[in-house]
Every structure is written in C-alpha cells, then in structure tokens.
Design a protein around this motif. Structure first.
Motif, PDB file in Angstrom:
ATOM      1  N   UNK A  39       0.796  -1.220   0.000  1.00  0.00           N
ATOM      2  CA  UNK A  39       0.000   0.000   0.000  1.00  0.00           C
ATOM      3  C   UNK A  39       0.834   1.279   0.000  1.00  0.00           C
ATOM      4  N   UNK A  40       2.095   1.185   0.343  1.00  0.00           N
ATOM      5  CA  UNK A  40       2.913   2.386   0.388  1.00  0.00           C
ATOM      6  C   UNK A  40       2.554   3.261   1.582  1.00  0.00           C
ATOM      7  N   UNK A  41       3.250   4.373   1.687  1.00  0.00           N
ATOM      8  CA  UNK A  41       3.074   5.235   2.852  1.00  0.00           C
ATOM      9  C   UNK A  41       1.839   6.121   2.709  1.00  0.00           C
ATOM     10  N   UNK A  42       0.954   6.097   3.697  1.00  0.00           N
ATOM     11  CA  UNK A  42      -0.184   6.996   3.693  1.00  0.00           C
ATOM     12  C   UNK A  42       0.228   8.384   4.190  1.00  0.00           C
ATOM     13  N   UNK A  43      -0.697   9.309   4.116  1.00  0.00           N
ATOM     14  CA  UNK A  43      -0.462  10.653   4.652  1.00  0.00           C
ATOM     15  C   UNK A  43      -0.277  10.593   6.163  1.00  0.00           C
ATOM     16  N   UNK A  44      -0.983   9.672   6.794  1.00  0.00           N
ATOM     17  CA  UNK A  44      -0.905   9.487   8.238  1.00  0.00           C
ATOM     18  C   UNK A  44      -1.679   8.247   8.626  1.00  0.00           C
ATOM     19  N   UNK A  45      -1.612   7.893   9.898  1.00  0.00           N
ATOM     20  CA  UNK A  45      -2.269   6.691  10.412  1.00  0.00           C
ATOM     21  C   UNK A  45      -3.132   7.076  11.602  1.00  0.00           C
ATOM     22  N   UNK A  46      -4.371   6.592  11.590  1.00  0.00           N
ATOM     23  CA  UNK A  46      -5.256   6.689  12.751  1.00  0.00           C
ATOM     24  C   UNK A  46      -5.375   5.289  13.319  1.00  0.00           C
ATOM     25  N   UNK A  47      -4.886   5.095  14.534  1.00  0.00           N
ATOM     26  CA  UNK A  47      -4.807   3.754  15.121  1.00  0.00           C
ATOM     27  C   UNK A  47      -5.720   3.634  16.341  1.00  0.00           C
ATOM     28  N   UNK A  48      -6.519   2.581  16.355  1.00  0.00           N
ATOM     29  CA  UNK A  48      -7.314   2.212  17.528  1.00  0.00           C
ATOM     30  C   UNK A  48      -6.703   0.935  18.084  1.00  0.00           C
ATOM     31  N   UNK A 128       8.344   7.092   9.802  1.00  0.00           N
ATOM     32  CA  UNK A 128       8.256   8.433   9.241  1.00  0.00           C
ATOM     33  C   UNK A 128       6.846   8.807   8.792  1.00  0.00           C
ATOM     34  N   UNK A 129       5.846   8.012   9.215  1.00  0.00           N
ATOM     35  CA  UNK A 129       4.453   8.325   8.904  1.00  0.00           C
ATOM     36  C   UNK A 129       3.782   8.860  10.165  1.00  0.00           C
ATOM     37  N   UNK A 130       3.188  10.050  10.127  1.00  0.00           N
ATOM     38  CA  UNK A 130       2.517  10.592  11.321  1.00  0.00           C
ATOM     39  C   UNK A 130       1.455   9.631  11.845  1.00  0.00           C
ATOM     40  N   UNK A 131       1.427   9.499  13.168  1.00  0.00           N
ATOM     41  CA  UNK A 131       0.558   8.521  13.827  1.00  0.00           C
ATOM     42  C   UNK A 131      -0.242   9.195  14.938  1.00  0.00           C
ATOM     43  N   UNK A 132      -1.526   8.898  14.957  1.00  0.00           N
ATOM     44  CA  UNK A 132      -2.414   9.361  16.024  1.00  0.00           C
ATOM     45  C   UNK A 132      -3.171   8.148  16.552  1.00  0.00           C
ATOM     46  N   UNK A 133      -3.239   8.003  17.877  1.00  0.00           N
ATOM     47  CA  UNK A 133      -3.997   6.918  18.480  1.00  0.00           C
ATOM     48  C   UNK A 133      -5.282   7.452  19.096  1.00  0.00           C
ATOM     49  N   UNK A 134      -6.322   6.600  19.065  1.00  0.00           N
ATOM     50  CA  UNK A 134      -7.607   6.929  19.663  1.00  0.00           C
ATOM     51  C   UNK A 134      -7.872   5.963  20.807  1.00  0.00           C
ATOM     52  N   UNK A 135      -8.194   6.503  21.961  1.00  0.00           N
ATOM     53  CA  UNK A 135      -8.558   5.683  23.106  1.00  0.00           C
ATOM     54  C   UNK A 135     -10.033   5.337  23.068  1.00  0.00           C
ATOM     55  N   UNK A 136     -10.351   4.059  23.278  1.00  0.00           N
ATOM     56  CA  UNK A 136     -11.731   3.587  23.225  1.00  0.00           C
ATOM     57  C   UNK A 136     -12.443   3.831  24.551  1.00  0.00           C
ATOM     58  N   UNK A 137     -13.571   4.493  24.511  1.00  0.00           N
ATOM     59  CA  UNK A 137     -14.357   4.779  25.707  1.00  0.00           C
ATOM     60  C   UNK A 137     -15.039   3.496  26.184  1.00  0.00           C
TER      61      UNK A 137
END
Length: 263
Positions: A39-48, A128-137
């Motif tokens: 898939x190659x590098x995305x703009x960023x990653x949203x991780x749960x 080198x890909x920006x990463x953001x994590x989401x905490x599950x309520x």
C-alpha cells in the motif's frame, strides 16, 4: 489527498498477538511487512489499539509522542526499542471536530502503546508516517464503537490509513505455550463465525458477538482486543472488498487474523 490510484486508503485490523513478535521474523510479521510494501506510505495513520481502553474518547495530540513499553517479562532489547514516528496535532484536532457531539479529549502527554508500534515497526520501519492513536471509551456499546468507525472512515479518502490492533480471539489465561500452532475448538468456531460475518458483510453479527454464548465468553473475556475490529468494520463501504491474512490461532487462544478492507 488520496493514493496515487485515486482510491481511498485501506482500513486494516491487525491481529497483533504477543508483543514478542516485534523481535521475530515469522509468517505473521512478514505479512505485516508485505502490507506496508503493497500500500505504500499513507499521509498518516489513525490507530485504535486494544491497549488504550479509557474513560471517555481520547486522542493523542502531541507532536512527538514517546514509545510506551506496556508489557512485562520480555527481553531487554524490546525495552530499548523506540518508534519515533511523529504525532499530528492537526489530525487530532480534526478527529475531535468530526466526532462532535461526542466529547473527545486531546491528550498531549500520551505516547504510542505496543498495540501500535510493535506492528508498525514491521509495516513502516522508518517510523516516518505521522501517527495518532484513539482511546476507546469503555462506557460505549459495541454499536457506538462501530458508529465512530463509520465517521473515521471518511479520513480514508484524505490519505489516512485507519488501523485497528487487537485480536478476534484473545484469552491469555487459556493460552497453552506448548501449542504454538494449535487452536481450542471454541476459538476456532468463534473466529470462523466472525470471519464469515465479515465475508458476507453482516456487521450486526460483529456488533452482537455475545450472541455466540460460551464461544464468545471464552474468546472475548474482555472487550478491549475485540473492539478495534468494529472501528475498522465501521469504515467499510458498501460492496468494498475484504481479505483475510494470517487466519491462524496461536497458543490455543490468540487468533492472529488480519483483516484488510479495500486497497
């Protein structure tokens, strides 16, 4: 921003299993590496991640989050490892805005837990890909987690990979360390039921997984590792292709299935 092909980024649920995979070269880790190349590098990653189960919905908002070593009893080399991917305060703010009226806390202090970095060190080893994590309520129902996944799915059209990290079956007390390539009957049945529901696009079965009674109780004794799957499945579009990688069970009670949506 979309991929070069004009298609949305995929949504991927990684069956992450033992954090010790980070030191191994095996069938599962090679599959993760191949997905990064595919898939190659995305703009960023949203991780749960299964390892951020919180009170309220939270999002990492620091520019340079640290690496959390949230495990015990592993070789020193794992505690020396760092995954210095940048964060993205801008993406965190956008997630907060789109999830409204859900109250989202921006957390500028929290780093990346092993549910994210122990997988991503194989997928994107350059960090080198920006990463953001989401905490599950923890107070939300499975249906509400699924609905948040629907909203997050829109980010796929803007170049962001949506990533869930957990396990369809995750029962540590029942693990048999002598059974690396074996499965309990109940783990096999539950995994087959979930994969079949995904393949046939029956999301209500995934949401109401407790309907599987004893198989569900043993396979999902705590929801933290299962719920990230619902975010990924919520992001699936009508008729979108799906495939299963590494649909195997390790140590009797760890289902290592990776689910790839789109791409």
């Amino acid at each position: 921003m979309q991929t070069n092909s004009g298609k949305p980024q995929p949504a991927i649920f990684f069956g992450h299993g033992s954090p010790g995979n980070v030191l191994e070269d095996n069938f599962v880790t090679r599959t993760w590496e191949n997905l990064g190349r595919e898939f190659g590098k995305p703009k960023g990653i949203i991780c749960v991640s299964a390892h951020w189960y919180t009170r309220g919905v939270r999002v990492t908002a620091g520019a340079h989050p640290g690496t959390i070593h949230d495990f015990g009893g592993f070789p020193k080399a794992m505690y020396d490892m760092r995954y210095p991917a940048p964060g993205s305060p801008e993406l965190a703010a956008a997630i907060r805005e789109r999830l409204a009226p859900v109250d989202v806390e921006l957390d500028e202090e929290r780093g990346f837990d092993h549910g994210s970095w122990c997988v991503l060190v194989k997928v994107f080893p350059q960090a080198d890909v920006p990463l953001v994590q989401i905490g599950m309520d923890a107070s939300l129902s499975p249906a509400q987690h699924f609905e948040i996944g629907k909203i997050l799915g829109a980010f796929r059209d803007e170049g962001y990979l949506l990533m869930g990290s957990g396990n369809i079956v995750h029962n540590l007390p029942e693990m048999d360390w002598q059974m690396r390539d074996g499965s309990y009957d109940w783990a096999g049945r539950f995994g087959d039921y979930i994969r079949g529901s995904i393949a046939n696009d029956v999301p209500e079965n995934l949401i109401d997984y407790v309907s599987q009674d004893r198989d569900a109780t043993l396979s999902v004794p705590h929801p933290d590792h299962y719920l990230p799957l619902l975010y990924v499945m919520g992001a699936r579009r009508a008729g979108e292709p799906v495939r299963f990688e590494t649909p195997i069970v390790e140590y009797g009670s760890l289902d290592m299935t990776t689910v790839v949506i789109g791409g």
